[in-house]
Structure formats: C-alpha cells, structure tokens
Design a protein around this motif. Structure first.
Motif, mmCIF file in Angstrom:
data_model
loop_
_atom_site.group_PDB
_atom_site.id
_atom_site.type_symbol
_atom_site.label_atom_id
_atom_site.label_comp_id
_atom_site.label_asym_id
_atom_site.label_seq_id
_atom_site.Cartn_x
_atom_site.Cartn_y
_atom_site.Cartn_z
ATOM 1 N N ILE A 53 0.062 -3.873 14.952
ATOM 2 C CA ILE A 53 -1.376 -2.889 15.103
ATOM 3 C C ILE A 53 -2.296 -3.473 15.274
ATOM 4 N N THR A 54 -2.589 -4.528 14.356
ATOM 5 C CA THR A 54 -3.283 -4.944 14.396
ATOM 6 C C THR A 54 -3.979 -6.377 15.209
ATOM 7 N N THR A 55 -3.219 -6.241 16.323
ATOM 8 C CA THR A 55 -3.377 -6.787 17.452
ATOM 9 C C THR A 55 -3.417 -6.231 18.553
ATOM 10 N N GLY A 56 -4.892 -6.647 19.531
ATOM 11 C CA GLY A 56 -4.742 -6.222 20.937
ATOM 12 C C GLY A 56 -6.649 -4.823 20.678
ATOM 13 N N ALA A 57 -6.372 -4.046 21.965
ATOM 14 C CA ALA A 57 -7.633 -3.355 21.464
ATOM 15 C C ALA A 57 -7.257 -2.060 21.317
ATOM 16 N N GLY A 58 -6.203 -1.876 20.859
ATOM 17 C CA GLY A 58 -5.767 -0.637 20.750
ATOM 18 C C GLY A 58 -5.894 -0.969 19.115
ATOM 19 N N ALA A 59 -5.994 -1.576 18.039
ATOM 20 C CA ALA A 59 -5.811 -1.995 16.681
ATOM 21 C C ALA A 59 -5.642 -0.718 15.486
ATOM 22 N N GLN A 60 -5.412 -0.690 15.122
ATOM 23 C CA GLN A 60 -5.271 0.311 14.292
ATOM 24 C C GLN A 60 -5.442 -0.097 13.013
ATOM 25 N N TYR A 61 -6.428 -1.290 12.673
ATOM 26 C CA TYR A 61 -6.068 -1.936 11.418
ATOM 27 C C TYR A 61 -5.781 -0.494 10.069
ATOM 28 N N TYR A 62 -6.840 0.679 9.797
ATOM 29 C CA TYR A 62 -5.896 1.575 8.476
ATOM 30 C C TYR A 62 -4.433 1.460 8.595
ATOM 31 N N MET A 63 -3.924 2.095 9.492
ATOM 32 C CA MET A 63 -2.594 2.141 9.566
ATOM 33 C C MET A 63 -2.403 1.217 9.252
ATOM 34 N N ALA A 64 -2.314 -0.014 9.652
ATOM 35 C CA ALA A 64 -1.987 -1.787 9.420
ATOM 36 C C ALA A 64 -2.522 -1.410 7.774
ATOM 37 N N SER A 65 -3.611 -1.031 6.924
ATOM 38 C CA SER A 65 -3.490 -1.294 5.643
ATOM 39 C C SER A 65 -2.644 -0.458 5.095
ATOM 40 N N VAL A 66 -2.396 1.692 5.489
ATOM 41 C CA VAL A 66 -0.975 2.064 5.183
ATOM 42 C C VAL A 66 0.152 1.172 5.358
ATOM 43 N N ILE A 67 0.245 0.556 6.427
ATOM 44 C CA ILE A 67 1.781 -0.379 5.587
ATOM 45 C C ILE A 67 1.630 -0.850 4.829
ATOM 46 N N GLY A 68 0.994 -1.597 4.551
ATOM 47 C CA GLY A 68 0.796 -2.742 3.950
ATOM 48 C C GLY A 68 0.908 -2.052 2.017
ATOM 49 N N ILE A 69 0.185 -1.184 2.228
ATOM 50 C CA ILE A 69 0.318 -0.633 0.587
ATOM 51 C C ILE A 69 1.688 -0.089 0.589
ATOM 52 N N LEU A 70 2.153 0.644 1.677
ATOM 53 C CA LEU A 70 3.744 1.347 1.230
ATOM 54 C C LEU A 70 4.724 -0.089 0.692
ATOM 55 N N VAL A 71 4.697 -0.979 1.922
ATOM 56 C CA VAL A 71 5.223 -2.701 1.680
ATOM 57 C C VAL A 71 5.566 -2.505 0.316
ATOM 58 N N PHE A 72 3.868 -2.765 0.231
ATOM 59 C CA PHE A 72 3.762 -2.863 -1.576
ATOM 60 C C PHE A 72 4.054 -2.651 -2.834
ATOM 61 N N VAL A 73 4.544 -1.020 -2.507
ATOM 62 C CA VAL A 73 4.896 -0.103 -3.538
ATOM 63 C C VAL A 73 6.272 -0.119 -2.847
ATOM 64 N N VAL A 74 7.397 0.136 -1.774
ATOM 65 C CA VAL A 74 8.607 -0.513 -2.005
ATOM 66 C C VAL A 74 9.133 -1.263 -2.562
ATOM 67 N N VAL A 75 8.570 -2.516 -2.669
ATOM 68 C CA VAL A 75 9.116 -3.849 -3.129
ATOM 69 C C VAL A 75 8.669 -3.898 -4.627
ATOM 70 N N ALA A 76 7.757 -2.780 -5.153
ATOM 71 C CA ALA A 76 7.324 -3.182 -6.385
ATOM 72 C C ALA A 76 7.905 -2.440 -7.568
ATOM 73 N N VAL A 77 8.731 -1.043 -6.439
ATOM 74 C CA VAL A 77 9.396 0.120 -7.066
ATOM 75 C C VAL A 77 10.423 -1.047 -7.094
ATOM 76 N N ILE A 78 11.260 -1.286 -6.325
ATOM 77 C CA ILE A 78 12.555 -2.079 -6.338
ATOM 78 C C ILE A 78 12.338 -3.589 -6.773
ATOM 79 N N SER A 79 11.525 -3.996 -7.594
ATOM 80 C CA SER A 79 11.313 -5.392 -8.363
ATOM 81 C C SER A 79 11.791 -4.181 -9.339
ATOM 82 N N LEU A 80 11.100 -3.845 -9.737
ATOM 83 C CA LEU A 80 10.734 -2.962 -10.766
ATOM 84 C C LEU A 80 12.081 -2.447 -11.812
ATOM 85 N N VAL A 81 12.724 -1.576 -10.572
ATOM 86 C CA VAL A 81 14.104 -0.499 -11.652
ATOM 87 C C VAL A 81 15.026 -1.875 -11.612
#
Lengths: 513, 289
Positions: free
Chosen positions: A470-498
């Motif tokens: 998503i972050t490369t090319g003319a159609g790059a949607q940096y905001y969507m990449a950020s959303v995915i990044g935040i969601l990855v963090f949430v998933v990783v954090a929840v798994i680790s904590l549990v």
C-alpha cells in the motif's frame, strides 16, 4: 467451571487432564483481559495521583523557598548558579534560552498550524514577470505534522527540565540547611563515569531510539487519522488534513460504506495467524527433532551435519529465497527435472497464478520456511538439550522408561519450559515475517475478490506485506498502511499479553523442578 | 539367565544399529535437500550457453562469462555500497548495543523497568510503518537515491539500541561479584566495563559484530525504499532483486547466480569462521531474552 484440587487432578485420566487444562486455559482468558483493564485503570489512577502530588510540591517549594529558589521559577538555573553549582545552572539556563528562542522563531508557528495541517495548498497564480500562470506552493502538511510532533516533544522535555530545576533548588536548600556541601561541577562530571555512568552510556542509544523509532511511530499513528496518500502528499499536489476515525471505519466498517476492506482484512489476518502458527511450530518441533538426531549418542560427524544446515543462516536470505523461488517457477529446475524424469506431463504451477490453487503456494511458503528455519532452531535446541541434567535420563532409564517416554516426560517439558518466551516472540515475529513472503511469492497469487481494496492483495500476503504494497506506487494510501500497522500492533499486543498472563510456566521460574 | 541377558543385549544393540542407520539416512537426505540450492546456484553461474532460466542444472558449456559480465555491470558499485554500509554499521551498532545491554544488565536506576517495558511495546509496532516518514525525512536531508549510503547507515545505527536482548542475557550471566570486587579496589564504573567485563564478554561481542554485519549485508526492504530507482545508491540485494523481475530475468538470470556466489562468499566464510561464537550467542542469550 469446577476447580479440582491437586489430589483430584492427579486421579483424572489422561484425556480428562488435558481437557481440564484446556478448559482452564480458556476460562482464564476473560480474567486475564479483565486484569489487563484493571491494570490500565490503576495506571491512570496512579498517574493522576502522581501529577497532583507534583503540583503540590511545586507550590510548596515556591512558598517555602528563599528568593534564589523563587527566581529559578522564571530564570532556570539561577538558584544553582547563585549557590555555586555553575555547571548545572548554566546548562539549565542555556536550555531555557534555546527553548524560548525556538518557540518564538519556529515552534509557535508549527503548533498553530497543527490543528489544520496547513491552510494554503499549491495553486495557480499569475506571474507578471513570466506573463503566465505558474504553480505556487503553499504550506507543507507533512512538515507541519512532523515539526508539530517534534515541538510537542520539545515542550514536554522543557516541562520536565523545568520541574527538575525546581526540584534541584529544593534539594540544595535542604542540603545547605542540614549543613552539607553541594556537589561541584567537577563532582558532577566525575559521577558521569562512575555512579551515574548509566546516563553516559544510555544517552546516545536512547537519543537514536527517540528520534528514529519513537518519533516515526507517533507520526505514523497520527497519519492513520489523516487523509495522507499519493494524491494528497501535503505539498506538491494537495494538502492533507485530519480525517478523524474515517480510515478505521473503512478498514473495519462498523457503520456503512460496504465491507470491502473488512472482508479483505479478515482474510489476510486469518492467513497471517495460520502462517505464524505453522511457521513457528513446524520449525520448532522439526528443529528439536533434528537436533536430537544429530546429538544422539553414537552418531558420528556431528560437526559436519551441523555445518551443512547452518549454511542457510550464513547465506543472505535474499539470495537463497529468491533463488529457491525461481527453482520452483514454471520453467524452473524442479519442473524441468520432474518433466525429464517423466513423473509429470506438464509443469506444476507452484506459485499459482490463479485463485483456484491458492492452497499450493501457501503450503509451499510454509515448507520453504521450514528449510530456512530448522537450522536456527537446531542450534537453539542443541544448546538446551546439552543443558538437561543427564541424571534425569539416568533415573528414567532405571525406572524402565522407553525413549519415547523419556522424550515426552523429560525432553519436551524441559524444552517447552525454557523456550516458552522464545516461542511467543518467534510467533509474533513470524506474523511480521516480510522477507520470506515477499521474496518467495510477492504475495501472489492475486486475490481477485479483494481487488477493490488497495494494494492488490494476494493469497499469501501477510498484513505486513500488504502494508508494504500500500505504501509504494502512485496509488499509495499511507493512511491505510498506518491503520494496518496499528491493527498489527493491537493483535500482537493482545496475543503477547494473554499468553504472558495465562501461561504459568513463563511467570514462575520455580515451577519446573 | 545369562543367555536371556545376552539375548536382550543383542536386541538392544540391533535396535540401536537400526535406529542409527535410519538417522544416518535421514541426515544424508537432509544434507542433500539443504545443499541442492547452493550447488545449483554455483553450477548455473558457470553456464555460458544461455542467460535465461532453464530446466537443467549442469551447464552444457562452462565458462566465466557471467562473472565478466558482472564486473562490467553496476554490481561493483552495489558491492562497494553494501560493504561500506555493513562495515560502518557493524562497528557503530556493536558499540551502541553493548552500551545498552551492559547498562540494563548492571545498573538499577529509577526508570530502568519502565524503559525496558516501553521498548518491548515499541517492538510490537511493525518497523515497516516508520519507513514512509524516515524516507521523507532522509529525502529532505538529501540522503536518498544517489546518497542512500549515509542515509541507510544513519537509520540502521540510530535504531539499533532496541536489539539489546541477546547481549543483556549474556551480561546477566557474568557474576556481579566481579564488579563489586573491582569497585572495592577503587575502579570506576567505566573502568569496570572496559577492564573486566568486556574481556569476559568476548563471545557476545563477536556475536554482536557478526549479526550487525550480516543484517545490513542482506537488508532489502528499507534499502529498496531509500535507493528507489537510482542504481548508484543501491546495495547488492536491491540491485539483484531487479534482475529477477519478469522483464529482466531472461537476460540476467545467470548473472544473478554469479552475483549471488560473489555476494554470499565473504559472509559465508566469515560466518563459518565465527560459527562457534554465533552458536554461543544464540543458545546463551537469544533464548533467555
């Protein structure tokens, strides 16, 4: 559910024991999540109390202090200089001057622009010199956001230093009152290589982390709440601005707007978890198995076997992975060999160009990841296996345990106990295993049903490779990449904590005896 | 009675021989599987008759044409770039990582636990996320494209403090009584580090140098992002990745093999020489974390 006592538990049959443990595991998840929220609540309560206490102390220091202390509230470091600690005082004073200068010259401007992220975008303007319309560039949203964040950092640092300066005065006053000598600048410098050596050692690394890790992460979290993309780059084509929770709504679609992204996200997340599970546990068990084979008594040439396997760690991954990916290409060596032998009539499409054979590429990446991962696990397992006390096996043999029993009763529990935290980190790092996926398949084959989501998602794409696409090319949607990044963090954090809260073996080192 | 025992002994011996034979067969099979790609890549780098991908392994015509073509391509620049980056990064990163891990292992100060927890949480964010902004910042500083080398060095080194886990695990195993004895004798903390701890920590120092060298040597994603489209700023990984894109692969496939051999040789040799220390680091520090 019913909780058994130790004696009752021992009386259960094997299957019951397993079922019991499994149920206990799932039953404890809500508790773990609940205690997590409690911990967060407690954290904020403590934080509030701390802040209140700080304010009270600031006030009492002012009212109870002498004129030197009072002046220091406005001229930082004045008290220190007046009491003879020139080095400290000058440092405080210089910091204050720099801060005020910066805020007047630039900081104030960036802060005032932060709420809008820029007012004047690039536009056409008539130029009398050229007698034509030319593009005039206005504000730069990217810089506003970046320097805005930096300014906030700076303000926080200033407030902290100011508080330190106040505290310093109070400590000095107390010391003088009780008849002690204050530390001189020389003492301060000496303590930097002695008692406070840690400050010297940590200064540079932490500075690097702050600027090149913390700051970018905060920036990218903020980007998730803007409309920053290829067509709104903030300067050259258009400004970008705040968008609130819109992007999260697009991704998770809780209200309106179709479910293109949420369906794709669900699919990619599922595959990411499946991949991480298989990548972690196939490697783990096969690696332990290989280590045991090599370390078995009576097997010769141990070093040779080990070295051959370790080759794959030594060769840079982009060479081995790219080459292996081409070996399995349609016109690659593997297909050529199979055709020559007459085992197949037409080349197998290992990397699957169409959707109907998406399973094969998925299995392929897991299998090739075994090839990559076993040597590493073999090394780790070898080290641990050698540390298992030999008398455990000795007594087991005397009691008549066969090799399989020795493995399941001694080796495996020991390994699992020692490597519990490692398994967790390797699971989460597999979730973000960019190299293996990107170099082997690049995410192919393309998932046609996800085509309306940005980044041409494929069947082997992980969240992390999707983010990259998503972050490369003319159609790059940096905001969507950020959303995915935040969601990855949430998933990783929840798994680790549990996992950390639920698995007792990780918490209590004494449990395994 | 004796007979019985003998029989049992025989059975045990026989079963051990059988299981060992099975293990040998498995190990030989594995060795073949693990070595095949590397054998293939070496063989194909000497293929002269064609530059595209073929279905056979052994070249019909042998020669070093691919290596000559490599010499005449941009490969030299890429190789030099990679070498400079890896060398500088491994030196600086080792210093930073050792500072971090020694401090967190030996000092007990107020923010220590909070700091470690904070870095643990930071590590849960995908690092790729930061690339967009780091790229833009480097671009503003003029450190991208043709000047990618210093830019890459800056970013690799600056964020290397996060990777302290392994060496901290090692430092934790060095008894603290050594520090205290030296302190009693009047050594400062700085002297304790340089005179006592570092000599003892030789394996982990070498492990850190080795991994810090191999990291940037094979790095692909960020280097691709930063050197975007400019050949003179690429490292070997990015440059050779382009050779295997669909429109290049037919001219460059054998060159990729030759380049792969040249690129892998120094790290592989280095790694094989220092394997002992690597194993020590992985088994000692990595697991304890």
């Amino acid at each position: 559910m019913k909780k058994y006592s130790d004696m009752e538990f021992l009386r259960l049959s094997k299957g019951q024991k397993f079922l019991y443990k499994l149920l206990r595991f799932f039953a404890s998840i809500p508790g773990a999540i609940g205690s997590l929220f409690l911990a967060i609540g407690r954290f904020f309560k403590d934080l509030g109390l701390r802040i209140g206490q700080e304010f009270r102390e600031i006030v009492t220091t002012f009212t109870g202090g002498d004129w030197k202390t009072k002046t220091s509230y406005f001229v930082m470091g004045f008290g220190s200089i007046a009491r003879g600690q020139v080095l400290r005082g000058v440092l405080f004073l210089v910091f204050e001057i720099v801060f005020i200068f910066y805020m007047v010259v630039a900081g104030g401007h960036w802060m005032s622009m932060l709420p809008s992220l820029g007012k004047v975008g690039p536009h056409e303007e008539y130029s009398q010199v050229l007698d034509a319309y030319t593009t005039v560039y206005g504000d730069n949203s990217f810089k506003i956001l970046l320097y805005g964040v930096l300014t906030v950092f700076f303000i926080v640092a200033f407030l902290y230093t100011w508080r330190l300066n106040v505290k310093q005065n109070r400590i000095s006053e107390d010391l003088i009152r009780s008849g002690h000598r204050l530390k001189s600048g020389k003492d301060d410098l000496r303590s930097l290589v002695d008692e406070q050596f840690y400050k010297t050692l940590l200064a540079l690394p932490l500075m690097g982390i702050l600027i090149f890790t913390v700051m970018p992460i905060i920036f990218m979290i903020l980007v998730a709440f803007t409309n920053y993309d290829g067509t709104h780059d903030g300067y050259n084509n258009a400004l970008f601005g705040w968008a609130g929770l819109k992007n999260f709504n697009t991704m998770l679609s809780w209200s309106g707007g179709g479910n293109v992204y949420s369906a794709t996200f669900g699919e990619v997340l599922t595959w990411t978890l499946i991949w991480a599970f298989f990548a972690t546990f196939t490697n783990y068990f096969l690696g332990v198995f290989v280590a045991m084979m090599i370390n078995k008594k009576g097997i010769r040439l141990k070093k040779v076997w080990r070295t051959i396997l370790v080759m794959t760690i030594a060769i840079p991954q982009f060479i081995s992975l790219l080459y292996v990916s081409k070996m399995f290409a349609k016109n690659g060596i593997v297909n050529g060999l199979l055709l020559d032998l007459g085992w197949i009539n037409q080349a197998i499409d290992f990397w699957g160009s169409t959707a109907h054979n998406a399973l094969l590429p998925r299995v392929m990446v897991i299998v090739i990841n075994i090839w990559i991962g076993i040597p590493y696990l073999m090394l780790i397992a070898t080290g641990i296996l050698m540390n298992i006390p030999a008398d455990l096996y000795e007594s087991a043999r005397i009691d008549g345990a066969n090799p399989w029993q020795q493995f399941t009763k001694i080796t495996l529990p020991y390994m699992l106990f020692i490597t519990g935290p490692y398994l967790l980190t390797s699971f989460t790092s597999n979730m973000n295993n960019f190299n293996v996926i990107y170099l082997l398949t690049g995410g192919a084959p393309i998932n046609a049903s996800a085509s309306s989501a940005a980044g041409s998602v494929g069947y082997t794409d992980l969240l992390i490779t999707w983010l990259f696409k998503i972050t490369t090319g003319a159609g790059a949607q940096y905001y969507m990449a950020s959303v995915i990044g935040i969601l990855v963090f949430v998933v990783v954090a929840v798994i680790s904590l549990v996992v950390y809260n639920v698995l007792p073996s990780i918490k209590n080192e004494e449990d395994f005896q | 009675m004796n007979e019985l025992r003998e029989k049992r002994g025989m059975g045990l011996k026989a079963s051990r021989t059988i299981s060992n034979t099975i293990i040998y067969i498995l190990l030989v099979l594995m060795s073949i599987i693990w070595l095949i790609p590397f054998v293939c890549i070496v063989l194909q780098s000497f293929r002269v008759e064609s530059t595209w991908q073929v279905g056979y392994v052994v070249p019909k015509q042998w020669g070093v044409d691919n290596y000559i073509a490599l010499w005449n391509s941009d490969f030299k620049t890429w190789y030099l770039n990679t070498f400079i980056i890896a060398l500088v990064v491994s030196a600086l990163q080792t210093v930073i990582v050792l500072c971090m891990s020694y401090t967190l292992s030996r000092f007990r100060f107020k923010i220590r636990d909070g700091l470690m927890r904070f870095m643990l949480i930071l590590g849960m964010f995908p690092g790729m996320l930061s690339m967009i902004i780091l790229y833009r910042v480097l671009k503003d500083l003029g450190l991208t494209q043709a000047n990618a080398v210093p830019g890459l060095i800056l970013v690799y080194v600056a964020s290397s403090g996060m990777g302290y886990y392994v060496s901290k695990g090692f430092f934790d195993t060095i008894p603290k009584s050594l520090d205290e004895a030296a302190r009693v004798d009047g050594a400062t903390r700085a002297q304790v580090l340089t005179k006592i701890i570092l000599p003892l920590a030789k394996p982990i120092v070498i492990y850190t140098i080795l991994t810090a060298f191999m990291g940037p040597w094979g790095d692909f994603v960020f280097a691709k992002y930063v050197s975007f489209g400019t050949s003179s700023g690429m490292n070997v990984a990015v440059g050779m990745w382009n050779w295997l894109t669909p429109d290049m692969i037919n001219q460059r496939y054998t060159m990729f093999c030759a380049g792969g051999v040249i690129d892998a040789l120094p790290v592989a040799i280095l790694f094989m020489c220092l394997q002992k220390y690597y194993v020590e680091g992985v088994t000692g520090g990595a697991v304890k974390g």
